[in-house]
Write a protein that holds these residues in place. Sequence first.
Motif, PDB file in Angstrom:
ATOM      1  N   GLU B 133      83.056  53.705 -34.341  1.00 39.65           N
ATOM      2  CA  GLU B 133      82.848  52.165 -34.069  1.00 39.65           C
ATOM      3  C   GLU B 133      81.290  52.101 -34.509  1.00 39.65           C
ATOM      4  N   ARG B 134      80.603  52.761 -34.190  1.00 44.34           N
ATOM      5  CA  ARG B 134      79.272  53.132 -34.171  1.00 44.34           C
ATOM      6  C   ARG B 134      78.927  53.151 -35.885  1.00 44.34           C
ATOM      7  N   GLU B 135      79.425  54.257 -36.460  1.00 35.29           N
ATOM      8  CA  GLU B 135      79.230  54.455 -37.859  1.00 35.29           C
ATOM      9  C   GLU B 135      79.664  53.297 -38.545  1.00 35.29           C
ATOM     10  N   GLN B 136      80.896  52.750 -38.268  1.00 35.87           N
ATOM     11  CA  GLN B 136      81.217  51.529 -38.912  1.00 35.87           C
ATOM     12  C   GLN B 136      80.189  50.453 -39.186  1.00 35.87           C
ATOM     13  N   VAL B 137      79.771  50.223 -38.082  1.00 36.25           N
ATOM     14  CA  VAL B 137      78.812  49.163 -37.576  1.00 36.25           C
ATOM     15  C   VAL B 137      77.529  49.516 -38.362  1.00 36.25           C
ATOM     16  N   ARG B 139      77.175  51.316 -40.874  1.00 32.34           N
ATOM     17  CA  ARG B 139      77.512  51.360 -42.249  1.00 32.34           C
ATOM     18  C   ARG B 139      77.304  49.950 -42.848  1.00 32.34           C
ATOM     19  N   LEU B 141      75.846  47.422 -41.224  1.00 35.19           N
ATOM     20  CA  LEU B 141      74.473  46.728 -40.867  1.00 35.19           C
ATOM     21  C   LEU B 141      73.710  47.210 -42.221  1.00 35.19           C
ATOM     22  N   LEU B 191      83.054  44.139 -41.585  1.00 36.26           N
ATOM     23  CA  LEU B 191      83.775  44.755 -40.452  1.00 36.26           C
ATOM     24  C   LEU B 191      85.231  44.424 -40.431  1.00 36.26           C
TER      25      LEU B 191
END
Lengths: 247, 195
Positions: B133-137, B139, B141, B191
């Motif tokens: 989740e963090r990586e996708q967010v 990316r 951002l 997202l």
Amino acid sequence: MTADLHTLTGAYALDALSPEEAREFARHLTECDVCTHEVAELRETAARLALAVAEVPPAALRARVMAAIPEVRQLPPPGRVADVVPLRGRAWRQRLPYLALAACLVGAAVAGGVAVNAEHDVDRQRTQAEQQASDLASLMAAPDAAYHTTAVHGGGNATVVSSVSQARTAFVYRDLPKLAGSHVYELWYSRKGSMVPAGLVDSGRPSGTAVLAGAASGADGVGLTVEPHGGSKQPTTSPLMLVSIAG
Amino acid sequence: MRAAAREEQPGAPRPGALETLLDRVSRGDRDAFESVYTAVAGSVLGLVRRVLRDPAQSEEVTQEVLIEVWRSAARFDPGQGSAMAWIMMLAHRRAVDRVRSAQASADREHKAAVRDHSPAFDEVSEQVERRLEREQVRRCLGQLTELQRESVTLAYYRGFTYRETADLLGAALGTVKTRLRDGLIRLRDCLGVSV
Ligand SMILES: [Zn+2]
């Protein structure tokens, strides 16, 4: 002023208005469907920003909260009985495959979160878990990372994350039913119609993540089958899921 | 984890698990509440801590938010958005109320220093799902313009109003208002969020 109001959706969704402005905008929302819909979407988006900064809460917090709630009187539902089937929930789950709502994920304490189900060999597993977490991180960060979410026949759902530049694929699964006996879930790469074994899914828990074994190059799909203990060289059952990763 | 409960109906359709849990919570189901706790406490705490910084206050507010979820579960309206968005809205509002009521605190007096250290993402070892989740967010951002990104993160993660954000960034009010909106819209699209 009214035309200007429509641009406040972002600031409103982020609670960045003054109390007066927020009240005024809330009034506007009662008569503007466009802004109402946009605020809802931007709130969902903001929630993703919150998930991205999740921390592991101290155990004492859970104990305090659980001890407190018996004393807290609950509010009654407003007015009429609402339809409890949450239409939005489905969309959320699909958009947010990694958010395992299931209680089990957050509780799993192994670094990296990769499933393990034995006490022994913890160090090796931890190293593997860290390696996998780091592989996943670079996979997710790849500019060409693609996400394909699908239901798994028989229960649960899964997201296949693939990246050509990383030549790697991850399988993120949720709520896979426990299999009878010693059967296992096996992953497959499909290449022009033939299936190549890509590793077993850890049977320890219903939700988790697996990085597919073997090279992704040339693969056009990812499949999942149920196989006897230890896995098979060729699928012996029909796929519960087949996701195209081509292009 | 509640393995038994989960295995009762392996093949049954599972519309939004968190929404279903909240519905049970609204009828006083404490087991359901504990599952909700497990699913959201980490995100609530993480968000509140971004805004408040102080660990003790953050835990206190997180506790208040979770008790509020218990208290007002019946007020959750699935027609307005997901349960997660609702809970995070409660969390963000409460954190922001707290930080704004303590406007005079030393922390807020040093606004100028804020931009110099805004570690939006700590590299801590943690669960794969969170990492994903963090990586996708992160990316996504990364796909915003700098002004969009700074506006959104200062407002959301730090709890600044758009006026304060404009001050901090030395940008016009109207510009920040617009950047908050178009920044979030770009994030939404990246997202794949929809309602
Ligand atoms: Zn409007």
